[in-house]
Every structure is written in structure tokens, then in C-alpha cells.
Write a protein that holds these residues in place. Structure first.
Motif, PDB file in Angstrom:
ATOM      1  N   LEU A   7      29.015  47.607  60.245  1.00 23.82           N
ATOM      2  CA  LEU A   7      28.862  46.848  61.482  1.00 23.82           C
ATOM      3  C   LEU A   7      28.126  45.541  61.216  1.00 23.82           C
ATOM      4  CD1 LEU A   7      29.197  46.587  64.514  1.00 23.82           C
ATOM      5  CD2 LEU A   7      27.123  47.951  64.791  1.00 23.82           C
ATOM      6  N   GLU A   8      27.071  45.584  60.411  1.00 21.17           N
ATOM      7  CA  GLU A   8      26.323  44.364  60.083  1.00 21.17           C
ATOM      8  C   GLU A   8      27.229  43.358  59.374  1.00 21.17           C
ATOM      9  OE1 GLU A   8      22.309  42.912  57.725  1.00 21.17           O
ATOM     10  OE2 GLU A   8      23.025  44.956  57.440  1.00 21.17           O
ATOM     11  N   ASN A   9      28.049  43.832  58.426  1.00 24.36           N
ATOM     12  CA  ASN A   9      28.979  42.946  57.726  1.00 24.36           C
ATOM     13  C   ASN A   9      29.948  42.290  58.703  1.00 24.36           C
ATOM     14  OD1 ASN A   9      27.809  43.740  55.330  1.00 24.36           O
ATOM     15  ND2 ASN A   9      29.495  45.048  54.706  1.00 24.36           N
ATOM     16  N   THR A  10      30.533  43.096  59.573  1.00 22.89           N
ATOM     17  CA  THR A  10      31.514  42.591  60.533  1.00 22.89           C
ATOM     18  C   THR A  10      30.875  41.605  61.506  1.00 22.89           C
ATOM     19  OG1 THR A  10      32.750  44.652  60.351  1.00 22.89           O
ATOM     20  CG2 THR A  10      33.219  43.276  62.259  1.00 22.89           C
ATOM     21  N   LEU A  11      29.677  41.901  61.954  1.00 20.69           N
ATOM     22  CA  LEU A  11      28.985  40.991  62.867  1.00 20.69           C
ATOM     23  C   LEU A  11      28.643  39.664  62.192  1.00 20.69           C
ATOM     24  CD1 LEU A  11      26.657  43.483  64.773  1.00 20.69           C
ATOM     25  CD2 LEU A  11      28.611  42.209  65.699  1.00 20.69           C
ATOM     26  N   SER A  12      28.291  39.696  60.922  1.00 23.16           N
ATOM     27  CA  SER A  12      28.019  38.456  60.185  1.00 23.16           C
ATOM     28  C   SER A  12      29.267  37.594  60.101  1.00 23.16           C
ATOM     29  CB  SER A  12      27.538  38.773  58.761  1.00 23.16           C
ATOM     30  OG  SER A  12      26.290  39.398  58.799  1.00 23.16           O
ATOM     31  N   ALA A  64      29.873  33.939  62.092  1.00 29.37           N
ATOM     32  CA  ALA A  64      30.277  32.734  61.381  1.00 29.37           C
ATOM     33  C   ALA A  64      31.539  32.145  61.995  1.00 29.37           C
ATOM     34  CB  ALA A  64      30.505  33.041  59.900  1.00 29.37           C
ATOM     35  N   LEU A  65      32.491  32.999  62.351  1.00 27.85           N
ATOM     36  CA  LEU A  65      33.730  32.523  62.959  1.00 27.85           C
ATOM     37  C   LEU A  65      33.457  31.856  64.304  1.00 27.85           C
ATOM     38  CD1 LEU A  65      36.796  32.374  62.809  1.00 27.85           C
ATOM     39  CD2 LEU A  65      36.875  34.636  63.855  1.00 27.85           C
ATOM     40  N   LEU A  66      32.645  32.463  65.123  1.00 26.20           N
ATOM     41  CA  LEU A  66      32.315  31.883  66.424  1.00 26.20           C
ATOM     42  C   LEU A  66      31.518  30.596  66.274  1.00 26.20           C
ATOM     43  CD1 LEU A  66      31.448  35.141  68.378  1.00 26.20           C
ATOM     44  CD2 LEU A  66      33.465  33.692  68.662  1.00 26.20           C
ATOM     45  N   GLY A 102      20.915  23.590  56.294  1.00 25.85           N
ATOM     46  CA  GLY A 102      20.653  24.500  57.415  1.00 25.85           C
ATOM     47  C   GLY A 102      21.444  25.786  57.270  1.00 25.85           C
ATOM     48  N   ASP A 103      22.048  26.227  58.367  1.00 27.41           N
ATOM     49  CA  ASP A 103      22.852  27.444  58.353  1.00 27.41           C
ATOM     50  C   ASP A 103      24.266  27.217  57.831  1.00 27.41           C
ATOM     51  OD1 ASP A 103      20.966  29.202  59.277  1.00 27.41           O
ATOM     52  OD2 ASP A 103      21.594  29.109  61.374  1.00 27.41           O
ATOM     53  N   GLY A 104      24.667  25.979  57.646  1.00 24.11           N
ATOM     54  CA  GLY A 104      26.034  25.658  57.243  1.00 24.11           C
ATOM     55  C   GLY A 104      26.542  26.397  56.023  1.00 24.11           C
ATOM     56  N   PRO A 105      25.830  26.348  54.885  1.00 27.38           N
ATOM     57  CA  PRO A 105      26.332  27.028  53.693  1.00 27.38           C
ATOM     58  C   PRO A 105      26.483  28.541  53.881  1.00 27.38           C
ATOM     59  CG  PRO A 105      24.693  25.414  53.074  1.00 27.38           C
ATOM     60  CD  PRO A 105      24.680  25.507  54.576  1.00 27.38           C
ATOM     61  N   ASP A 162      30.005  30.523  53.702  1.00 29.10           N
ATOM     62  CA  ASP A 162      30.124  31.662  52.803  1.00 29.10           C
ATOM     63  C   ASP A 162      30.695  32.868  53.548  1.00 29.10           C
ATOM     64  OD1 ASP A 162      29.730  32.840  50.225  1.00 29.10           O
ATOM     65  OD2 ASP A 162      27.954  33.863  51.012  1.00 29.10           O
ATOM     66  N   ASN A 163      30.189  33.122  54.753  1.00 30.24           N
ATOM     67  CA  ASN A 163      30.681  34.243  55.553  1.00 30.24           C
ATOM     68  C   ASN A 163      32.131  34.036  55.989  1.00 30.24           C
ATOM     69  OD1 ASN A 163      28.413  35.845  55.391  1.00 30.24           O
ATOM     70  ND2 ASN A 163      27.492  35.025  57.244  1.00 30.24           N
ATOM     71  N   LEU A 164      32.513  32.798  56.290  1.00 27.54           N
ATOM     72  CA  LEU A 164      33.904  32.518  56.665  1.00 27.54           C
ATOM     73  C   LEU A 164      34.850  32.753  55.494  1.00 27.54           C
ATOM     74  CD1 LEU A 164      33.567  29.340  58.866  1.00 27.54           C
ATOM     75  CD2 LEU A 164      34.393  31.583  59.578  1.00 27.54           C
TER      76      LEU A 164
END
Length: 89
Positions: A26-31, A35-37, A50-53, A57-59
Motif C-alpha cells: 500500500l505504501e508503494n502504491t500510494l507513493s 507522484a502521478l497526482l 525540492g521534491d522534484g527528483p 523517480d516514483n513516476l
């Protein structure tokens, strides 16, 4: 010259062969979803700081997982198609 980097999840990813705790899955899927949202919002995204990289990475992780699953589904569909009896016309 920069070397190619393959995006990898920050937490281990489970496959059907290597089952994980449902909370980890669930944590993996939520990450990935987060990122997609985040990208869908899309305004003034700084991919370099910032959070960009981390989001990028998650995308890439999400895209790689979807490609892997699509490949597995294709192989399953090919096996089913080849194993199905042909109907005469």
C-alpha cells in the motif's frame, strides 16, 4: 557525460514471486499515486530540486511497473490464445 540511471523504488517492491506485507504494498502504491497526482497538478514543477527528483523517480518506477505488468499480461494472453481451440467456420 552523464550515465543513465534506472529509477528504483525507495522501498522494496513486491512481485507475485516475492510477496510483501500488505502495508508495504500500500505504501508503494500510494507513493506512485502521489507522484502521478503531483505531476497532474503540473504548475511550476522543479524537477531538479525540492521534491522534484523524488517525484520523478516514483513516476519512472510506476511506468516501469506498468510496463512489466503489461508484458506479463501479453505473455498470458498469448499462451491463452495459442492454447485455445480454434473454431471452424
Amino acid at each position: 557525460m552523464a550515465t543513465k540511471t534506472i529509477a528504483r523504488p525507495r522501498t522494496p517492491v513486491a512481485s507475485e514471486d516475492n510477496a510483501q506485507d500488505p502495508a508495504d504494498l500500500l505504501e508503494n502504491t500510494l507513493s506512485q499515486l502521489e507522484a502521478l497526482l503531483w505531476v497532474c497538478h503540473g504548475e511550476e514543477i522543479d524537477w531538479c530540486s525540492g521534491d522534484g527528483p523524488r517525484r520523478l523517480d516514483n513516476l519512472l518506477w510506476l511506468a516501469a511497473e506498468l510496463a512489466r505488468k503489461a508484458g506479463e499480461l501479453f505473455q498470458m494472453s498469448e499462451k491463452a490464445r495459442r492454447g485455445a481451440p480454434e473454431t471452424g467456420g
